[in-house]
Design an enzyme around this catalytic site. Structure first.
Site, PDB file in Angstrom:
ATOM      1  CG  HIS A  57      10.522   5.313  10.569  1.00 33.03           C
ATOM      2  ND1 HIS A  57      10.794   6.265   9.623  1.00 33.03           N
ATOM      3  CD2 HIS A  57      10.008   4.254   9.901  1.00 33.03           C
ATOM      4  CE1 HIS A  57      10.452   5.809   8.429  1.00 33.03           C
ATOM      5  NE2 HIS A  57       9.972   4.582   8.568  1.00 33.03           N
ATOM      6  NE  ARG A  65       2.469  11.363   4.998  1.00 30.93           N
ATOM      7  CZ  ARG A  65       3.464  10.652   4.503  1.00 30.93           C
ATOM      8  NH1 ARG A  65       3.537   9.369   4.725  1.00 30.93           N
ATOM      9  NH2 ARG A  65       4.403  11.236   3.785  1.00 30.93           N
ATOM     10  CD  GLU A  83       0.425   4.263   4.730  1.00 32.53           C
ATOM     11  OE1 GLU A  83      -0.536   4.868   5.264  1.00 32.53           O
ATOM     12  OE2 GLU A  83       1.602   4.604   4.916  1.00 32.53           O
ATOM     13  CG  ASP A 124      -0.092  -0.271   2.518  1.00 33.93           C
ATOM     14  OD1 ASP A 124       1.138  -0.049   2.501  1.00 33.93           O
ATOM     15  OD2 ASP A 124      -0.695  -0.684   3.519  1.00 33.93           O
ATOM     16  CD  GLU A 126       0.429  -6.657   2.973  1.00 33.82           C
ATOM     17  OE1 GLU A 126       1.310  -7.258   3.607  1.00 33.82           O
ATOM     18  OE2 GLU A 126       0.317  -5.401   3.006  1.00 33.82           O
ATOM     19  CG  HIS A 174       6.284   3.905  10.771  1.00 39.60           C
ATOM     20  ND1 HIS A 174       5.915   2.708  11.306  1.00 39.60           N
ATOM     21  CD2 HIS A 174       5.864   3.888   9.481  1.00 39.60           C
ATOM     22  CE1 HIS A 174       5.314   1.980  10.385  1.00 39.60           C
ATOM     23  NE2 HIS A 174       5.259   2.672   9.265  1.00 39.60           N
TER      24      HIS A 174
HETATM   25  C1  UD1 Z   1       6.296   4.676   4.061  1.00 36.06           C
HETATM   26  C2  UD1 Z   1       5.008   4.038   3.620  1.00 36.06           C
HETATM   27  C3  UD1 Z   1       4.356   3.332   4.782  1.00 36.06           C
HETATM   28  C4  UD1 Z   1       5.300   2.377   5.433  1.00 36.06           C
HETATM   29  C5  UD1 Z   1       6.566   3.092   5.803  1.00 36.06           C
HETATM   30  C6  UD1 Z   1       7.506   2.070   6.352  1.00 36.06           C
HETATM   31  C7  UD1 Z   1       3.913   5.392   1.889  1.00 36.06           C
HETATM   32  C8  UD1 Z   1       2.891   6.395   1.580  1.00 36.06           C
HETATM   33  N1  UD1 Z   1       4.059   5.056   3.179  1.00 36.06           N
HETATM   34  O1  UD1 Z   1       5.995   5.710   5.012  1.00 36.06           O
HETATM   35  O2  UD1 Z   1       3.222   2.624   4.320  1.00 36.06           O
HETATM   36  O3  UD1 Z   1       4.685   1.871   6.599  1.00 36.06           O
HETATM   37  O4  UD1 Z   1       7.126   3.717   4.660  1.00 36.06           O
HETATM   38  O5  UD1 Z   1       8.590   2.664   6.985  1.00 36.06           O
HETATM   39  O6  UD1 Z   1       4.559   4.894   1.002  1.00 36.06           O
HETATM   40  N2  UD1 Z   1      13.824   8.391   5.796  1.00 36.06           N
HETATM   41  C9  UD1 Z   1      15.188   8.345   5.730  1.00 36.06           C
HETATM   42  N3  UD1 Z   1      15.797   7.170   5.383  1.00 36.06           N
HETATM   43  C10 UD1 Z   1      15.085   6.049   5.115  1.00 36.06           C
HETATM   44  C11 UD1 Z   1      13.682   6.110   5.199  1.00 36.06           C
HETATM   45  C12 UD1 Z   1      13.080   7.289   5.523  1.00 36.06           C
HETATM   46  O7  UD1 Z   1      15.863   9.325   5.971  1.00 36.06           O
HETATM   47  O8  UD1 Z   1      15.682   5.020   4.811  1.00 36.06           O
HETATM   48  C13 UD1 Z   1      13.168   9.694   6.138  1.00 36.06           C
HETATM   49  C14 UD1 Z   1      13.085  10.609   4.961  1.00 36.06           C
HETATM   50  O9  UD1 Z   1      13.185  11.907   5.393  1.00 36.06           O
HETATM   51  C15 UD1 Z   1      11.684  10.353   4.458  1.00 36.06           C
HETATM   52  C16 UD1 Z   1      10.930  10.202   5.740  1.00 36.06           C
HETATM   53  O10 UD1 Z   1      11.842   9.476   6.567  1.00 36.06           O
HETATM   54  O11 UD1 Z   1      11.172  11.393   3.670  1.00 36.06           O
HETATM   55  C17 UD1 Z   1       9.627   9.507   5.645  1.00 36.06           C
HETATM   56  O12 UD1 Z   1       9.850   8.173   5.345  1.00 36.06           O
HETATM   57  P1  UD1 Z   1       8.742   7.088   5.588  1.00 36.06           P
HETATM   58  O13 UD1 Z   1       8.160   7.191   6.943  1.00 36.06           O
HETATM   59  O14 UD1 Z   1       9.247   5.805   5.193  1.00 36.06           O
HETATM   60  O15 UD1 Z   1       7.657   7.467   4.573  1.00 36.06           O
HETATM   61  P2  UD1 Z   1       6.210   7.281   4.740  1.00 36.06           P
HETATM   62  O16 UD1 Z   1       5.661   7.668   3.431  1.00 36.06           O
HETATM   63  O17 UD1 Z   1       5.679   7.964   5.939  1.00 36.06           O
HETATM   64  N1  UDP Z   2      11.550  -3.925  11.074  1.00 32.73           N
HETATM   65  C1  UDP Z   2      12.944  -4.048  11.050  1.00 32.73           C
HETATM   66  N2  UDP Z   2      13.695  -3.228  11.869  1.00 32.73           N
HETATM   67  C2  UDP Z   2      13.131  -2.296  12.678  1.00 32.73           C
HETATM   68  C3  UDP Z   2      11.718  -2.165  12.676  1.00 32.73           C
HETATM   69  C4  UDP Z   2      10.962  -2.992  11.855  1.00 32.73           C
HETATM   70  O1  UDP Z   2      13.473  -4.879  10.323  1.00 32.73           O
HETATM   71  O2  UDP Z   2      13.855  -1.609  13.394  1.00 32.73           O
HETATM   72  C5  UDP Z   2      10.733  -4.784  10.185  1.00 32.73           C
HETATM   73  C6  UDP Z   2       9.624  -5.575  10.829  1.00 32.73           C
HETATM   74  O3  UDP Z   2      10.064  -6.852  11.254  1.00 32.73           O
HETATM   75  C7  UDP Z   2       8.586  -5.680   9.715  1.00 32.73           C
HETATM   76  C8  UDP Z   2       8.809  -4.413   8.926  1.00 32.73           C
HETATM   77  O4  UDP Z   2      10.083  -3.919   9.288  1.00 32.73           O
HETATM   78  O5  UDP Z   2       8.869  -6.779   8.867  1.00 32.73           O
HETATM   79  C9  UDP Z   2       7.728  -3.412   9.234  1.00 32.73           C
HETATM   80  O6  UDP Z   2       8.065  -2.209   8.635  1.00 32.73           O
HETATM   81  P1  UDP Z   2       7.368  -0.859   9.013  1.00 32.73           P
HETATM   82  O7  UDP Z   2       6.817  -0.958  10.385  1.00 32.73           O
HETATM   83  O8  UDP Z   2       8.347   0.223   8.721  1.00 32.73           O
HETATM   84  O9  UDP Z   2       6.209  -0.715   7.933  1.00 32.73           O
HETATM   85  P2  UDP Z   2       4.699  -1.214   7.886  1.00 32.73           P
HETATM   86  O10 UDP Z   2       4.696  -2.683   8.044  1.00 32.73           O
HETATM   87  O11 UDP Z   2       3.966  -0.503   8.972  1.00 32.73           O
HETATM   88  O12 UDP Z   2       4.226  -0.768   6.555  1.00 32.73           O
END
Ligand code: UD1
Ligand code: UDP
Length: 382
Positions: free
Chosen positions: A239, A204, A134, A98, A120, A202
């Protein structure tokens, strides 16, 4: 016969974790040519997963930008993926879940009349804004997809209700449980030095406070509980999102039994889960994995699209109000330690064989072979 080209497209940590076993299974089929295409908006979190699993992206669009908006990411992703598909003309695009990457990958494929498979499919919270964005993303992917890999009978039923033809739905189990099972087969997750409460937050709507309670309220509840229970060790892999890091640093630092760490690699994270007494989380994937590890998740959300995990002794939807979270923590720490035998077998989300069913469904699609047996029989609707 020429090989069928499959582009497997993803960009974030959870997609990578759930697609690893699918990629590995498709790579074993000599009739298929799977390619790994990453949008990589999770530069750090993605590399952290792909490295240990030995997955090398074939195409890396490298779309990570600090704190970028959904529209910035989506516009770049659609353009870059469209160009990639036009160049390489895959026979099928595979997306998972999603995220923005899944939505953009499916839309770009639809624009070019390339079939899409959705791993999924059919999870529904019933609330368009929770999780945001999502819930809307997965509904939109369902509108574009040609193959719907629903993990459970509940998600199959949701797709049927929305008018998706039954012949396009394949109930596979969730591939998250394949990844987890593959680890459990080779590694002992028990560790003597354990955290009692593992925290991940984490989403939104959590950090924006768009659910009932505020992020600060949730964090303060955890901190207050830690202060009043110094014997309970909290572990919080934070996160990298700056919108998460800011409040967590401001509220949770400097408490001896409240440990803040960077995101953990997958296996160390599973170890932390397996050795916890409770997990406080708004994550989707964590809700699916926890039943295999015998640890309940206190789901800090108002709704969940993963109701299969809500059974007595299993996950609990506690909401986002501080008082409810406090009560849920108190309930856990007043109960005797839970043992894994109390959990249903197999995990309600999957049996670790989803990758084989997804592979079977793809062969059915390309070569007309028999449909794979479903994970659970789908409920019938008159
Ligand atoms: C996204 C997904 C969400 C998922 C989440 C998992 C969408 C709309 N949402 O969340 O479904 O649960 O990822 O974590 O696609 N950042 C870094 N390094 C990284 C990752 C993130 O610096 O490796 C920072 C960046 O500033 C980035 C911000 O975190 O812009 C937001 O990242 P993240 O929370 O992953 O994006 P979401 O869209 O909220
Ligand atoms: N996870 C990980 N390290 C962490 C936190 C989560 O490997 O520090 C793994 C967790 O086991 C799961 C996945 O990340 O498989 C979940 O990711 P996240 O919570 O970011 O996204 P969501 O599932 O909510 O989309």
């Amino acid at each position: 016969m020429s090989k069928k080209r499959i582009d497997i497209v993803f960009g974030t940590r959870p997609e990578a974790i759930k697609l690893v076993p699918v990629i590995q299974r498709l790579q074993q089929d000599p009739d298929l040519l799977p390619r790994v295409v990453v949008t990589a908006q999770h530069r750090d979190l993605l590399d952290q997963i792909l490295g240990p699993f030995g997955i090398q992206p074939d195409i890396d669009l490298d779309l990570m930008q600090a704190d970028q908006s959904l529209n910035q990411l989506a516009s770049k992703a659609i353009q870059a993926l469209g160009a990639s598909y036009e160049r390489d003309r895959p026979d099928l695009v595979l997306v998972q879940g999603d995220t923005t990457s899944a939505f953009c990958a499916a839309l770009a494929a639809f624009h070019l009349d390339i079939p899409t498979g959705h791993v999924e499919a059919g999870l529904r919270s019933g609330n368009r804004k929770q999780p945001f964005p999502e819930e809307a993303n997965r509904r939109m992917v369902s509108a574009f997809a040609d193959l719907h890999f629903s993990p459970t009978a509940t998600s199959t039923a949701a797709l049927l209700r929305e008018g998706i033809p039954e012949k396009k739905i394949f109930e596979t189990g969730n591939s998250a449980i394949d990844t987890l099972t593959l680890v459990l087969e080779t590694q002992d997750l028990n560790e003597p030095d354990k955290a009692e409460v593992l925290v991940t937050l984490h989403r939104r709507e959590t950090w924006k406070g768009d659910s009932g309670g505020s992020f600060a309220g949730i964090l303060n509840t955890l901190v207050d509980f830690a202060k009043s229970h110094p014997e309970v060790h909290f572990l919080y892999p934070v996160h990298p999102n700056p919108n998460v890091r800011g409040p967590v640093s401001a509220i949770c630092q400097g408490i001896p039994n409240f440990q803040l760490v960077n995101p953990l690699d997958y296996v160390p994270f599973l170890k932390a889960m397996a050795n916890s007494r409770a997990i406080v989380s708004d994550s989707g994937g964590v809700q699916e994995e926890a039943p295999s590890l015998g640890v309940p998740v206190l789901v800090v959300r108002d709704v969940t699209e993963r109701p299969e995990g809500l059974f007595p002794g299993g996950n609990r939807l506690v909401g986002t109000e501080a008082q409810d979270l406090k009560q849920a923590l108190q309930d856990i720490f007043e109960e005797p330690r839970r043992e894994t035998q109390g959990f249903p077998q197999p995990n309600p989300f999957g049996d670790g064989q989803a990758r084989h069913r997804i592979h079977g469904a793809i062969r059915h699609f390309f070569f007309g072979e028999e449909r794979p047996e479903p994970f659970l029989p789908a409920p019938s609707f008159e």
